[in-house]
Design a protein around this motif. Structure first.
Motif: not given
Lengths: 786, 295
Positions: A693, A695, A708-713, A715
């Protein structure tokens, strides 16, 4: 050495309570009297000449104390290629370029001042891929090199070339050959604590940096060079690291913002703090090095590897940090993961107008292992051999020397592979697959494995791999351990306490770690390369032995014995052969055969001609720097591991769910199983995010998902069901047999998952991240009719 | 966010008065999970915030005469934990369950989701499918606007600047012995803290024969500039065998006629389309399954 009492036990982290109650002081929490707040204006262009910067309005804003541009500061070359500057002058080369810095009495005023700055650009043609950057007539990102000589190309003068044996000849003799092209992208470290620093000069112009660096002593050197450029040649630098909210390599270099804080503090005479927002952390922090990797491997008719040939192109971005040197560690798996006699590895770095890259957990190893281990599965398929059997056949063994001249002393790779295979239920899965039972409806299950090799006994990447340690016993019988190691969340303070207590023979409650201050603690080369448990741990063993020697000399007089007759346990010195009650380690308290450490030390201090007990050690391990051919025994011991996963792929959505995740690690010996498992869990989630996920997305050099919404670390709900499997090989080079394990966990995640996806759906994903969209697109390409 | 006035009215009348005085310069705030994000991005164009958190009549869930009255300032957590919602409105329960995180659900309100009117708003599809009605009050009185008429443009509702969303009314689908259930699916890149790449809501009513569809409601988010109901498809499904609702062909037709999909940095249009084709039938199948009907 005294009996092992704490080493190997699952003791909680020493700082756990402070961290969970919010008492720990992070850089975000810290304020200094009279402190100003610095803010940075970044470029609005990917590549442009700076025609003019008008800071008049910003400087006039009430509360603003200083405004600096590249024109106002001395030349301070940064980065190991000396191609970067704290504030850019003349031109910008990427959107992350710092061009103006402001110090003001509040962060809000500083931010407002930046909005008043007017910058005129003259846009230049830009290049956003290595291919474009290497094309004829491509615009030059840097017109001059570090010596101010004109350059002809965007290619960095960093030729990475490792040749072992004869690849071309071996290829001709191979029964099976497999080829692949793999690609990885930019990812951010995502430290929960964002970057920050306070620079403060005293009236003698000595500088204190309240910092979060992983390399306090090398940073000290970088700052001193900057001070010299600023005309402060007699100034000293003290670095005081705060509680650090995650490192992962992001603090292994000194960064522009740190020098900007120094420049602003110097300009204003006040302490200046720069604290990144999350958005700024994404924009300005250097990432993991992206790579385009071509790989070919071959094997003989029985499946024994014959050669490995790898060519890489690395998008360096606009400036160099450690990302450009990651090929030095990419070489490790390329030359030495599994037994492969003939190896060729060539890598080139190319300047572009993108983000630049730096160190990140694994330091190039996750990228290279993605290519090697994906391609191993391809080759095993070509040869018609089960992927696990193929790996076992080629697995490294103890007491062998690899083509890159690594001395593998202990190797638990086969055991890791077997344990992961059995935990996964590999054979049952194969049978179920053959019977067509692994796909039902629109879901398909698959299993995959991948292994790793990494430095486990330090890494001589600088001329020294050394670590200084001082131990001091006080007259209350307490031991202070002064170390240059930095606690970045990995747990080194706790493990060092365990090892120090055991190496001396003390109660762990009597041992404390003193660190994070360059004025107080002795020199260390840095917290990197998974080295502190091994290096600082060895230092603790050596230093502890010296303390014992001194204590026994003192106690000999008190107990009327020879030092050789004495031992120590639970902070009590005792006569080893004295009579004692059954089941008791110590002689009776009133026997005269024992003396508490505190009493002994008080007598030593409070007597005429007294003495104190201190010991110091500089431990520099017997490993080697790579030579001109990039060969040599870089590390005293080598860490191995295997990750095995079972995934379920939704054939209609491309969604990949990880059903099982086994991570077996040859750690030499486990110093603290709880902390060790914590490292494995964290690394598995980081590695899975890298695989599925995460990138940093750049469109023409501009980041489009820097939050952190659009960078998918991943959860906590994206459960990666990790089961750590600890394999112990007790390497004699390590303290109590230990090897390093800080980085390895995240190395094999992506190829293990990619191999499992292939097993499930018959499609090989060759680019990271393997998002549902990418998986589905690959499925459609492979099976256009279904 | 500096120099912003903050009002804390305790009645609807007080709130309306402040809003009337300040007009577009004031903005309502409930949980703040949308408003504060806008403020941080410097996209909030106002100099006063009117908090709706201290007005008791705006929050709470009650059931009267087969109509569920949902206070707009009710938090998502309160909706999630409400037994009637879980039992009677699984379509809404599904949606709330996958919104944000526990901490965000403790703050965010359903009214906020409606008035933000983002195409991705996860409660909007379910509220559309449930034929919910918005009670909008202003100093001039009150009017009732069907949810279907609320979303007039991107992030724009039918509410006038002086109007406040004072209540949501949801007629229970199973009122009067009707056989109905619904389901909601949200496509995201991770399991929590994520916005929908697309979302799908389906509520079905079946005839007593349990074999044919009596009424259908289908809605999709991020499939057009506003949340949309797939009305043509809804009409075509009336009287059809229940299995019809789960057919990919039906979804494909609906997408072609009633959605306007686009590429964005978050997701490409082809994938959104592909996922609508998958998720509409899956939502319909789950709705039927919840009525005990296997297809």
């Amino acid at each position: 050495m005294s009996p092992v009492n704490y080493v190997g036990k699952s003791l909680p982290r020493g700082d756990a309570r402070e961290k969970v109650t919010g008492r720990a002081v992070y850089i975000n929490d810290l304020k200094r009297p009279g402190m100003l707040y610095g803010k940075i204006l970044y470029s609005q262009q990917a590549h442009a000449r700076i025609k003019n910067i008008d800071t008049t309005k910003a400087a006039r804003l009430p509360g603003v104390r200083a405004v600096l541009t590249g024109e106002d500061i001395p030349d301070i070359p940064l980065g190991f290629m000396r191609d970067n500057r704290p504030l850019k002058k003349g031109k910008v080369r990427s959107y992350r370029d710092e061009i103006v810095a402001v110090a003001a009495i509040s962060p809000e005023i500083a931010a407002e001042a930046l909005e008043l700055v007017e910058v005129e650009y003259e846009p230049l043609p830009a290049v956003f891929t290595p291919q474009d950057a290497l094309a004829d007539g491509a615009p030059l990102i840097h017109e001059l090199d570090a010596r101010n000589k004109p350059v002809k190309s965007n290619k960095l003068k960093l030729p990475w070339r490792l040749i072992c044996g004869d690849v071309d000849q071996a290829r001709g003799k191979s029964a099976y050959v497999a080829q692949g092209r793999y690609r990885t992208t930019w990812v951010n470290h995502c430290c929960l604590g964002t970057s920050g620093v306070i620079a403060e000069f005293d009236l003698n112009r000595n500088l204190t940096m309240y910092s979060i660096t992983q390399i306090p002593y090398l940073a000290q050197n970088d700052y001193l060079a900057a001070l010299k450029a600023m005309g402060l040649k007699d100034s000293q630098v003290r670095i005081r690291c705060q509680t650090i909210g995650g490192g992962f390599g992001s603090k292994l270099d000194t960064h522009c913002y740190e020098f900007i804080a120094i420049l602003l503090a110097n300009a204003t005479g006040r302490p200046v703090k720069i604290q990144f927002s999350r958005e700024e952390e994404f924009l300005a922090q250097a990432t993991r090095q992206p790579a385009i990797m071509e790989i070919t491997q071959g094997c003989d008719a029985e499946g024994r590897l014959t050669f490995r040939d790898v060519h890489m192109v690395l998008d360096n971005g606009a400036y160099t940090s450690w990302g450009a040197t990651t090929p030095s560690v990419m070489m490790v798996p390329i030359s030495s993961l599994y037994r492969v006699p003939n190896v060729r590895f060539v890598a080139e770095s190319v300047y572009t107008n993108n983000l630049y890259s730096q160190a990140m957990r694994g330091y190039g190893n996750p990228q290279a292992t993605f290519a090697v281990e994906s391609n191993i599965d391809q080759l095993a398929e070509e040869a018609g051999i089960d992927p696990v059997e193929f790996r076992l056949l080629n697995a490294n063994q103890s007491n062998e020397i690899t083509p890159q001249k690594f001395k593998i002393t202990t190797c638990g790779l086969s055991e890791c592979l077997e344990k992961v295979r059995d935990s996964l239920g590999w054979q049952q899965h194969r049978k179920a697959k053959a019977a067509g039972e692994t796909s039902t409806g629109y879901k398909a299950r698959g299993q995959g494995v991948a292994s790793l090799i990494h430095v486990g006994g330090g890494a001589r990447v600088y001329r020294s791999d050394g670590h200084g340690m001082i131990m001091k016993l006080d007259d209350f019988g307490k031991l202070k351990v002064f170390t240059g190691a930095v606690e970045i969340g990995q747990g080194v303070d706790t493990v060092l306490r365990q090892m120090a207590a055991d190496s001396v023979g003390m109660r762990i409650e009597d041992v404390d770690i003193v660190s994070h201050d360059t004025d107080i603690c002795p020199w260390d080369v840095g917290t990197h390369a998974s080295r502190q448990t091994f290096i600082a741990g060895n230092a603790a063993c050596h230093c502890g032995r010296e303390i014992r020697r001194k204590v026994f000399e003192l106690a000999a007089g008190q107990l009327n014995r020879d030092p050789e007759e004495l031992d120590m346990f639970d902070s009590v010195v005792y006569v080893r052969d004295a009579p004692r009650e059954p089941g008791q380690r110590l002689p009776p308290a009133d026997s005269g055969d024992r003396i508490p450490l505190a009493k002994l030390l008080r007598k030593a201090h409070f007597s005429t001609g007294g003495t104190m007990v201190m010991a110091e050690v500089f431990y520099d391990p017997p490993n080697q720097m790579l030579d001109r051919e990039f060969k040599g025994n870089l590390s005293c011991s080598w860490a191995f591991g295997t990750t095995g996963v079972e995934v379920e792929v939704d054939l209609k959505t491309g969604h990949v769910e990880i059903l099982k995740y086994f991570a077996a690690h040859d750690v030499g010996a486990s110093m603290n199983p709880m902390l060790l498992e914590g490292q494995v869990y964290g690394a598995a989630v980081m590695g899975s995010g890298y695989a599925l996920s995460e990138e940093v997305r750049l469109r023409e050099g501009r980041m489009v998902n820097g939050n952190f919404l659009d960078y998918k670390m991943l959860t906590a709900l994206d459960k990666v069901p990790v089961t750590p499997i600890i394999v112990e090989t007790f390497d004699s080079a390590g303290p109590y047999g230990a090897k390093g394990v800080g980085e390895p966990g995240c190395v094999p995640s992506a190829p293990a998952i990619a191999n499992a996806i292939y097993d499930a759906i018959g499609v090989r994903l060759d680019s990271l991240p393997m998002t549902p969209e990418n998986v589905l697109a690959a499925l459609k390409e492979r099976f256009p009719d279904s | 966010m500096k120099n912003i006035e903050y009002f804390k009215p305790t009645t609807i009348d007080q709130a309306l008065r402040v809003k009337q005085e300040m007009g577009r310069e004031a903005c309502y705030i409930a949980g703040g999970t949308d408003v504060l994000v806008l403020a941080r991005e410097k996209k909030l164009d106002c100099r006063a915030l009117i908090s709706l958190r201290r007005i008791p009549e705006l929050a709470g869930i009650s059931l009267q005469d087969d109509v569920l009255h949902l206070g707009p300032a009710t938090t998502l957590t309160d909706i999630l934990e409400n037994g009637e919602v879980a039992r009677e409105l699984p379509i809404l329960h599904d949606a709330v369950q996958v919104m944000g995180s526990t901490q965000m659900r403790n703050m965010a309100t359903v009214g906020g989701n409606v008035m933000t009117a983002a195409s991705s708003g996860d409660t909007l599809g379910p509220l559309l499918c449930l034929d919910a009605v918005c009670r909008l009050v202003s100093p001039g009185g009150e009017r009732r606007v069907p949810m279907d008429e609320m979303f007039v443009g991107p992030r724009t509702t039918a509410a006038e600047p002086d109007e406040l969303l004072a209540g949501l009314e949801i007629p229970l689908p199973a009122a009067g012995g009707a056989i109905s259930s619904g389901a909601f699916f949200k496509l995201t890149r991770r399991a929590a803290m994520d916005l929908a790449l697309i979302n799908v809501a389906v509520q079905l009513w079946v005839n007593p024969d349990r074999a044919t569809i009596a009424k259908a409601r289908l809605a999709a988010g991020v499939a057009a500039p506003t949340p949309v109901r797939l009305k043509q498809t809804e009409e075509e499904l009336v009287g059809a065998p229940v299995a019809e609702a789960t057919k990919e062909q039906v979804a494909i037709r609906a997408i072609g006629r009633e959605c306007r999909l686009r590429d964005s940095d978050r997701c490409s249009a082809w994938y959104r389309e592909e996922m609508l084709r998958v998720l509409i039938p899956r939502a319909a199948a789950l709705a039927l399954e919840r009525m005990g009907i296997a297809v």
